[in-house]
Write an enzyme that holds these catalytic residues in place. Sequence first.
Site, PDB file in Angstrom:
ATOM      1  N   PHE A 199      -5.936   5.014  -5.285  1.00  0.00           N
ATOM      2  CA  PHE A 199      -5.332   5.088  -3.958  1.00  0.00           C
ATOM      3  C   PHE A 199      -3.835   4.837  -4.053  1.00  0.00           C
ATOM      4  CE2 PHE A 199      -6.476   0.704  -4.710  1.00  0.00           C
ATOM      5  CZ  PHE A 199      -5.417  -0.021  -4.204  1.00  0.00           C
ATOM      6  N   CYS A 200      -3.115   5.286  -3.018  1.00  0.00           N
ATOM      7  CA  CYS A 200      -1.674   5.063  -2.920  1.00  0.00           C
ATOM      8  C   CYS A 200      -1.303   5.029  -1.438  1.00  0.00           C
ATOM      9  CB  CYS A 200      -0.892   6.139  -3.670  1.00  0.00           C
ATOM     10  SG  CYS A 200      -1.229   7.812  -3.084  1.00  0.00           S
ATOM     11  N   THR A 201      -0.030   4.973  -1.132  1.00  0.00           N
ATOM     12  CA  THR A 201       0.402   4.765   0.253  1.00  0.00           C
ATOM     13  C   THR A 201      -0.041   5.879   1.192  1.00  0.00           C
ATOM     14  OG1 THR A 201       2.347   3.604  -0.597  1.00  0.00           O
ATOM     15  CG2 THR A 201       2.377   4.245   1.726  1.00  0.00           C
ATOM     16  N   ILE A 238      -3.482   4.821   2.034  1.00  0.00           N
ATOM     17  CA  ILE A 238      -3.650   3.548   2.734  1.00  0.00           C
ATOM     18  C   ILE A 238      -3.281   3.684   4.210  1.00  0.00           C
ATOM     19  CG2 ILE A 238      -2.961   1.119   2.787  1.00  0.00           C
ATOM     20  CD1 ILE A 238      -2.044   1.615  -0.218  1.00  0.00           C
TER      21      ILE A 238
END
EC number: 1.14.-.-
Length: 314
Positions: A193-195, A222
């Site tokens: 996952f990332c922003t 996110i």
Amino acid sequence: MEFSMNATVEQLAPVEQQATAGWVVAALYQFKEVQDPADLQQRLLDLVKTINLCGTLIVAGEGINGTVAGDREAIDTIHQFLLNEGFNAMEYKESHSSDKPFRKMKIKLKKEIVTLGVEVKPRDLVGHYLDPKEWNELIARDDVILIDTRNDYEYKAGTFKGAIDPKTETFREFPEYVKKELEQHKDKKIAMFCTGGIRCEKSTSLLLQEGFKEVYHLKGGILKYLEETPPDESLWEGECFVFDGRTAVTHGVEEGANIKCHACGWPLTPEESALPSYEHGVSCLYCIDKTTEKQKAGFRMRQSQIAAAKHKRL
């Protein structure tokens, strides 16, 4: 204008201080072939000179990426422009900021819209997308390796429960992390996952390219998770670091309590910013011992200049 795909060309457009209460913040990206990135950059620059926007857009041969802020009309104008350019499958998210989140409007021309430094093809090869509910079910399993693909200072502000921190300072370091730490886990389920989702487009593509079989990522990142997931159903812990004046956001994509140390860039909790080591724009507990007194004096001078400039504008 001559252009090398290895160069960064940055053009600025003036941004007026917005008189209305609050800013609409739009985070967007799409991997899509752009035949003439320099031409698109110029036309974007021409557009943003006519509307009140701030933020950064990155244009490359592989697509577009960025975060911009403005009033409702300005955001709708830039959004419609990109749709008309064929970016009709954008990952697009909106949130709000009470204060101006960026100082300037930048249109950058780069080789990659997010820099991994390794050639991958996210338009052709990418991991399995999961919505927030599917994500919660997957990462609760014991046979899943959960990896935060963001940088160390982002991880510090908050992450998913049980996530591994690769301890990278830039996304360019991620391929080396994969080579050193994940090579022996090609038979495992990998969740990343990332922003906002863009880094995982490339990180999942990289893993699949390297022979990993089961690779998953959180669609929309996110930010989408925090927007859609009620706090009582959330597996997120802390706040989500963002690259604008808000520093971090929490559930509902509301502005969080973290502030940024403008000397080193690390996010600070209210408790950390109350420590004696914190001096606005000069130091915090993470950098106070890493700079000289001469450097700190320079930071103080910079803060004085910023304060004087703000006073002059009032």
